[in-house]
Design an enzyme around this catalytic site. Structure first.
Site, short mmCIF file in Angstrom:
data_model
loop_
_atom_site.label_atom_id
_atom_site.label_comp_id
_atom_site.label_asym_id
_atom_site.label_seq_id
_atom_site.Cartn_x
_atom_site.Cartn_y
_atom_site.Cartn_z
N ASP A 33 50.37 28.17 34.93
CA ASP A 33 49.52 28.11 36.10
C ASP A 33 49.87 29.35 36.93
OD1 ASP A 33 49.57 26.18 39.15
OD2 ASP A 33 47.84 27.10 38.17
N ASP A 35 49.00 30.10 40.93
CA ASP A 35 49.42 29.86 42.32
C ASP A 35 50.64 28.95 42.36
OD1 ASP A 35 45.94 29.66 42.81
OD2 ASP A 35 47.18 31.32 43.51
N ASN A 67 43.03 26.68 37.98
CA ASN A 67 41.85 26.01 38.55
C ASN A 67 41.17 26.87 39.60
OD1 ASN A 67 42.05 23.73 37.00
ND2 ASN A 67 42.71 22.37 38.64
N ASN A 68 41.79 27.96 39.99
CA ASN A 68 41.26 28.81 41.04
C ASN A 68 40.00 29.51 40.54
OD1 ASN A 68 40.79 30.90 42.94
ND2 ASN A 68 42.91 30.76 43.61
N LYS A 223 41.90 21.67 35.04
CA LYS A 223 43.01 20.73 34.91
C LYS A 223 42.82 19.61 35.92
CE LYS A 223 45.51 24.26 35.97
NZ LYS A 223 46.67 25.07 36.40
#
Lengths: 309, 290
Positions: A33, A35, A67-68, A223
């Site tokens: 991931d 962030d 997910n950004n 996710k």
């Protein structure tokens, strides 16, 4: 390790030193991931760039699963470079916006237009995938009483949208009255932290509003849905048993790992705390086991000693 | 049945009007009920009009009604905040001008009503200036709802002592002209998701609306009739408060829905079965005229 997972029991073990070295030897694919794991906002986490380049130098496959959805992938490449991750290529980046476009083009094979609630990240990916879309063309004085609807809208895609308005919510729910119109969400994260720890509302808020309006459930791309792993698998030969998913959010990253059959590692430089992971582990509800990581580190910089040999 | 009842609480949307069209015969029914000595109250979950605006709309359609007869959600929410929350301080309001007016009438100051477009960057949004006197976030229907308003609400609600109150949870709002748009429930859900907590809600099926009417007029619940079109919110409220309930079929729920609840055997659902039902409120006319 695999045996422990088969019984639904996760270790939630903090590891270091030689344990990390063994883990790095056992795995070929590292999914990170972004962030809270490799950077906070515009600042790389200390040691993270060296971890990524060391993994790559040691012949490991590294992917970034985020997910950004606010940037297109080419924009992400620039950010990686700017923050010192100089070996990262666009092909390694899997964002929820990119994967949404892939879903619409390759899985749903959508014929017709997509109504988009989202920003540049989502729109750019749809453009690159050759998917026609509408959204944001409202006249400044358009209201819920006189807004025009486009014809031939076959899907609604909801992502993070700081220009979200009630009018967009109303239009999207009109399109979704047709049961054949697809309902997609980039992700359902309720909020995102900024560099200084303050939080902002996430895509999950907008998606939940639209779910209430329509009485329908969105299909989630990001996710913890396993779809982004399917995207990676469709482009690269990946063996789940050889993967390690590294994230900072139990309800998103660890659940994603569990859903895809991957070993998981929680790093404590982001959202979730060790205490919460332990509470999930010790709870009576068996469903909570999926939030529990196999391994825990304070920061991914803890990988660095394992490379010194 | 009408002889056993002194007070009638009437839902509006789907019972006496649809949008701006009165259900045929309904003005006569209401006016005759009043002539026969019954007290009539108009109750609605809709928060976009003040009591006066509703009274004006009712008068225009031929209903004999005054401001005091109307219990709209803007008014009831203001009463709830004053009497139940015993609100101190200001409110951050996601809602209509009508809500602002009803709040001001009971001496509650608000901030936030009207358009609120986004500007600046993420850091600016997280650091929006917060009014230190705001102690509650109130969410009603707001056609100007935007990401920026959602953000401001979240920043206030980061303080765990800040309350969150929603007017109602209806998923759709009927408009004049027969269209419907997403309801307050959608806006409230967005705020609840961001703040990761549940709001207190004022409107049906919460019994505050009934309590508001009953306490002002000293009503005996055994001699009250609720006339409504929804089983899940309205009839349930009636059952919970011990009122007689009459379902009209000019709105949301059907006889089949009611029968399904009755046959379910589930105690929660049995509470949603009305005492009586009619095709339309106009069916009461013969009994009133005779």
């Amino acid at each position: 390790m695999a045996g422990a997972r088969a019984f639904g029991f996760k270790g939630c073990r903090k590891i270091g030193g030689s344990q990390i070295r063994n883990l790095l030897n056992a795995k070929d694919f590292f999914l990170f991931d972004c962030d809270g794991v490799i950077w906070h906002g515009e600042k790389a986490i200390i040691g993270a760039p060296k971890v990524v380049s060391s993994l790559i130098k040691h012949g490991k496959n590294v992917f970034f699963v985020t997910n950004n959805c606010t940037r297109p992938r080419e924009n992400y490449v620039n950010k990686f470079y700017r923050l010192g991750f100089t070996d990262v290529m666009q092909e390694q980046i899997f964002s929820s916006s990119y994967c949404s476009a892939l879903y619409l083009r390759d899985v749903a094979k959508v014929q017709g237009k997509v109504y988009v609630i989202g920003g540049e990240g989502v729109r750019n990916e749809l453009l690159q995938a050759g998917i026609p879309f509408v959204g944001d063309e409202d006249a400044p004085d358009g209201t819920i009483f006189n807004c025009a609807l486009a014809s031939d809208v076959k899907a609604v895609l909801v992502g993070h949208d700081d220009k979200f308005t009630f009018l967009k919510l109303a239009k999207a729910s009109c399109y979704l009255r047709d049961p054949d119109c697809l309902f997609l969400a980039t992700d359902v994260d309720p909020w995102h932290p900024l560099q200084d720890g303050r939080i902002l509302p996430g895509s999950g808020c907008l998606t939940s509003a639209l779910e209430v309006a329509t009485g329908r459930k969105a299909m989630v791309i990001g996710k913890p849905s396993p779809f982004m792993f399917e995207c990676i698998s469709s482009q690269f030969r990946v063996d789940p048993a050889q993967c390690l998913m590294v994230g900072d959010r139990l309800e998103t990253d660890m659940l994603f790992g569990a859903n895809c059959g991957l070993d998981t590692m929680l790093t404590l430089t982001g959202i979730s705390q060790m205490k919460t992971a332990q509470e999930y582990r010790d709870s009576d509800h068996s469903a909570n086991q999926s939030f529990v990581p196999d391994y825990v580190v304070d920061t991914i910089a803890d990988f660095l000693p394992a490379f010194e040999d | 049945m009408l002889d056993s009842v002194d007070n009638v609480l009437i839902d509006c949307d789907g019972v006496i009007w649809r949008g701006d069209q009165a259900i045929p015969g309904s003005p006569d029914v209401i006016n005759l009920l009043k002539k026969n000595g019954k007290k009539v109250f108009f109750v609605t979950n809709n928060s976009t009009k003040t009591r006066k605006m509703y009274a004006d709309k009712l008068a225009l359609m031929g209903f004999n009604a005054t401001d005091d007869d109307v219990f709209g959600m803007a008014y009831c929410s203001a009463m709830y905040l004053k009497k139940v929350s015993k609100l101190q301080g200001k409110v951050y309001l996601i809602g209509s001008n009508a809500m602002r007016q009803e709040l001001e009438k009971v001496g509650i100051q608000q901030t936030g009503v009207g358009p609120d477009p986004i500007s600046g960057v993420q850091m600016d949004w997280a650091n929006v200036p917060l009014d230190p006197e705001v102690k509650t976030v109130v969410v009603g229907f707001d056609e100007h709802f935007s990401y920026m308003k959602l953000n401001r609400a979240l920043q206030y609600l980061n303080n765990p002592d800040c309350l969150l109150v929603g007017t109602n949870t209806d998923t759709r709002l009927p408009l004049e002209g027969g269209k419907a748009v997403p309801g307050t429930g959608c806006i409230l859900k967005a705020v609840e998701t961001a703040a990761q907590r549940q709001a207190q809600t004022v409107g049906k099926p919460n019994h505050f609306t009934y309590d508001c009417v009953a306490s002002q007029f000293g009503l005996d619940s055994a001699r009250c009739l609720m006339v409504v079109d929804r089983l899940d919110t309205d009839i349930l409220l009636g059952s919970n408060c011990g009122l007689k309930t009459l379902l009209t079929l000019t709105g949301v729920s059907t006889v089949a829905d009611a029968e399904a609840h009755q046959e379910s055997g589930c105690p929660e659902r049995v509470g949603m079965v009305p005492d009586y039902y009619v095709e339309s409120i106009a069916e009461l006319l013969p009994a009133l005229q005779g």
